[in-house]
Design a protein around this motif. Structure first.
Motif, PDB file in Angstrom:
ATOM      1  N   ILE A 195     -64.471 -19.146  -9.808  1.00 12.74           N
ATOM      2  CA  ILE A 195     -64.630 -18.767 -11.208  1.00 12.74           C
ATOM      3  C   ILE A 195     -63.975 -17.411 -11.455  1.00 12.74           C
ATOM      4  O   ILE A 195     -63.973 -16.554 -10.565  1.00 12.74           O
ATOM      5  CB  ILE A 195     -66.131 -18.742 -11.614  1.00 12.74           C
ATOM      6  N   ALA A 196     -63.391 -17.256 -12.643  1.00 15.89           N
ATOM      7  CA  ALA A 196     -62.795 -15.974 -13.014  1.00 15.89           C
ATOM      8  C   ALA A 196     -63.908 -15.019 -13.426  1.00 15.89           C
ATOM      9  O   ALA A 196     -64.650 -15.300 -14.366  1.00 15.89           O
ATOM     10  CB  ALA A 196     -61.816 -16.165 -14.170  1.00 15.89           C
ATOM     11  N   SER A 213     -65.907 -10.122  -3.674  1.00 18.62           N
ATOM     12  CA  SER A 213     -64.681  -9.820  -4.405  1.00 18.62           C
ATOM     13  C   SER A 213     -64.710 -10.431  -5.802  1.00 18.62           C
ATOM     14  O   SER A 213     -65.540 -11.281  -6.106  1.00 18.62           O
ATOM     15  CB  SER A 213     -63.466 -10.349  -3.656  1.00 18.62           C
ATOM     16  N   ALA A 214     -63.760  -9.990  -6.650  1.00 19.78           N
ATOM     17  CA  ALA A 214     -63.601 -10.590  -7.972  1.00 19.78           C
ATOM     18  C   ALA A 214     -63.203 -12.050  -7.811  1.00 19.78           C
ATOM     19  O   ALA A 214     -62.650 -12.444  -6.780  1.00 19.78           O
ATOM     20  CB  ALA A 214     -62.542  -9.838  -8.754  1.00 19.78           C
ATOM     21  N   ASN A 215     -63.448 -12.850  -8.834  1.00 17.41           N
ATOM     22  CA  ASN A 215     -63.103 -14.271  -8.838  1.00 17.41           C
ATOM     23  C   ASN A 215     -63.627 -14.985  -7.590  1.00 17.41           C
ATOM     24  O   ASN A 215     -62.860 -15.536  -6.805  1.00 17.41           O
ATOM     25  CB  ASN A 215     -61.583 -14.460  -8.932  1.00 17.41           C
ATOM     26  N   PRO A 248     -56.248 -18.167  -6.771  1.00 17.48           N
ATOM     27  CA  PRO A 248     -56.951 -17.628  -7.941  1.00 17.48           C
ATOM     28  C   PRO A 248     -56.039 -17.469  -9.158  1.00 17.48           C
ATOM     29  O   PRO A 248     -56.533 -17.436 -10.289  1.00 17.48           O
ATOM     30  CB  PRO A 248     -57.477 -16.270  -7.470  1.00 17.48           C
ATOM     31  N   LEU A 289     -56.451 -19.789 -12.174  1.00 14.68           N
ATOM     32  CA  LEU A 289     -57.440 -19.543 -13.233  1.00 14.68           C
ATOM     33  C   LEU A 289     -56.748 -19.033 -14.494  1.00 14.68           C
ATOM     34  O   LEU A 289     -57.131 -19.360 -15.612  1.00 14.68           O
ATOM     35  CB  LEU A 289     -58.483 -18.530 -12.766  1.00 14.68           C
ATOM     36  N   TRP A 290     -55.702 -18.229 -14.320  1.00 20.29           N
ATOM     37  CA  TRP A 290     -54.969 -17.696 -15.467  1.00 20.29           C
ATOM     38  C   TRP A 290     -54.063 -18.773 -16.065  1.00 20.29           C
ATOM     39  O   TRP A 290     -53.914 -18.836 -17.268  1.00 20.29           O
ATOM     40  CB  TRP A 290     -54.146 -16.466 -15.046  1.00 20.29           C
ATOM     41  N   TYR A 299     -51.108 -13.046  -8.502  1.00 19.02           N
ATOM     42  CA  TYR A 299     -52.429 -12.559  -8.130  1.00 19.02           C
ATOM     43  C   TYR A 299     -52.266 -11.660  -6.927  1.00 19.02           C
ATOM     44  O   TYR A 299     -51.833 -12.098  -5.865  1.00 19.02           O
ATOM     45  CB  TYR A 299     -53.354 -13.723  -7.793  1.00 19.02           C
ATOM     46  N   GLN A 326     -57.191  -7.547  -7.218  1.00 21.05           N
ATOM     47  CA  GLN A 326     -58.241  -8.531  -7.498  1.00 21.05           C
ATOM     48  C   GLN A 326     -58.059  -9.167  -8.872  1.00 21.05           C
ATOM     49  O   GLN A 326     -59.018  -9.564  -9.519  1.00 21.05           O
ATOM     50  CB  GLN A 326     -59.630  -7.909  -7.387  1.00 21.05           C
TER      51      GLN A 326
END
Lengths: 106, 259
Positions: free
Chosen positions: A24-25, A68-70, B51, B54-55, B203, B208
């Motif tokens: 998840i963001a 961590s993030a995400n 990740p 996600l964007w 990313y 992060q």
């Protein structure tokens, strides 16, 4: 707008161990960082992740500021019956974000 | 005989200086992907664990969303991005008729927002702008970078090359000092890549989050203790233009993952 990526195999055999992945963001702001104005950036993290399989909770995790993030979480389940797998992320404010996926067990 | 060797020496020197001026040639060109650990490569290669996706996902939603006083979505004019935006990012930065200057993809998205959607421009490095840029660039994934051959871009590209080769900051380093002359060696703990912008917006594990090429350029400028150019500055777009020409032929990886 919930921005989450979940990966559940579309089909599985009865009793098969399947890998579930969920990401998840989220900034996962620790609360220890100082902003440009010299004031601490308020803490904003996801506290709890839970996964239910046909309504029954099968996996959950508590998250802490060091994550961590995400956040990316991977775990395994035993495929028993066809149905819905739901994912819930709960943040510091108690706000929840959800995602779900279907699995067919043959 | 000695005169002959002298001549050979001069020719060799000229050829070498030409090679340095042109940057890294053909088969020696390598994406930053090749310099990463197998773990980070795996993270990028799998769309379910990358990740940056996600964007891309957010960009896909924004593409369909009506905006501004014109109340029109990107999809309202451009339709299905997987058809209309395929290969577009491989040609950017492109020449913008209105300003008479090169414009990068994020700049184009913002100018389109202003003119067609009549909406406020998105702030640099905002999630929305990065998401839209990542989504549009993602449509060209796997395609070789082929900058437009446009004579009007030549002076700006030359300025970009000049900036790339100019020593700046208290450390008195140019981009070329590391990325042309010393790539593959280590700076502290990390390998210096060739600085090909194949995967932006990407990313970065250190950030992060997803960031643009301009953020990366500013990062390096701060790293050599120089005053960085502001986001959207013409100098940064000129540098982008030179970098894309330098990376010609490499494949688009957006959204890439970098350490």
């Amino acid at each position: 707008m919930a921005r989450a990526l979940v990966n559940v195999p579309k089909a599985a055999r009865q009793g098969e161990v399947v890998e579930i992945r969920a990401m998840i963001a989220h900034p996962m702001e620790t609360g220890y960082r100082v902003g440009p104005n010299g004031i601490n950036i308020p803490r904003d993290i996801i506290r709890r992740f839970a996964c239910t399989y046909n309504g029954e909770e099968v996996f959950s995790a508590d998250l802490f500021p060091a994550v961590s993030a995400n956040p990316f979480i991977a775990f395994t389940l035993v495929a028993t019956t066809s149905g819905t797998i739901d994912f819930t992320w709960t943040d510091d404010a108690g706000k929840t974000q959800t995602a779900s996926a279907e699995i067919t067990v043959g | 005989m000695r005169a002959l060797w002298g001549l050979v020496g001069i020719i060799a020197a000229v050829v070498c200086s030409m090679a340095i001026a042109a940057g890294i040639e053909g088969s020696a060109k390598r994406s930053g992907f090749d310099f990463m650990t197998p773990e980070t490569q795996a993270l990028q290669a799998d769309d379910m664990s990358n990740p940056g996706m996600l964007w891309v996902l957010q960009g896909e939603q924004l593409w369909q969303q009506s905006e501004g006083r014109a109340d029109v979505a990107c999809a309202g004019c451009h339709g299905d991005a997987s058809q209309t935006m395929r290969g577009v990012a491989t040609r950017y930065p492109a020449f913008d008729e209105a300003t008479g200057r090169p414009i990068d993809l994020a700049g184009r998205i913002n100018s389109c927002r202003g003119e067609r959607q009549q909406a406020e421009p998105l702030t640099p490095e905002s999630d929305a702008l990065l998401a839209l840029t990542a989504y549009v660039t993602h449509q060209s994934r796997g395609m070789p970078i082929t900058p437009a051959i446009d004579a009007r871009l030549a002076p700006f590209r030359d300025n970009g090359r000049r900036l790339f080769q100019s020593r700046i900051g208290q450390l008195d380093l140019s981009c070329a000092s590391c990325h042309d002359d010393n790539w593959g060696k280590r700076l502290g703990g990390s390998v210096m890549p060739q600085a090909h912008p194949t995967g932006y917006p990407l990313y970065r594990l250190e950030w992060q989050t997803v960031g643009s090429l301009q953020r990366r350029l500013r990062n390096c400028m701060i790293g050599v203790r120089a005053e960085p150019f502001a986001f959207g500055a013409p100098e940064l777009v000129d540098l982008e233009l030179h970098l894309m020409e330098r990376a010609r032929g490499l494949r688009v990886e957006t959204p890439a993952v970098r350490p």
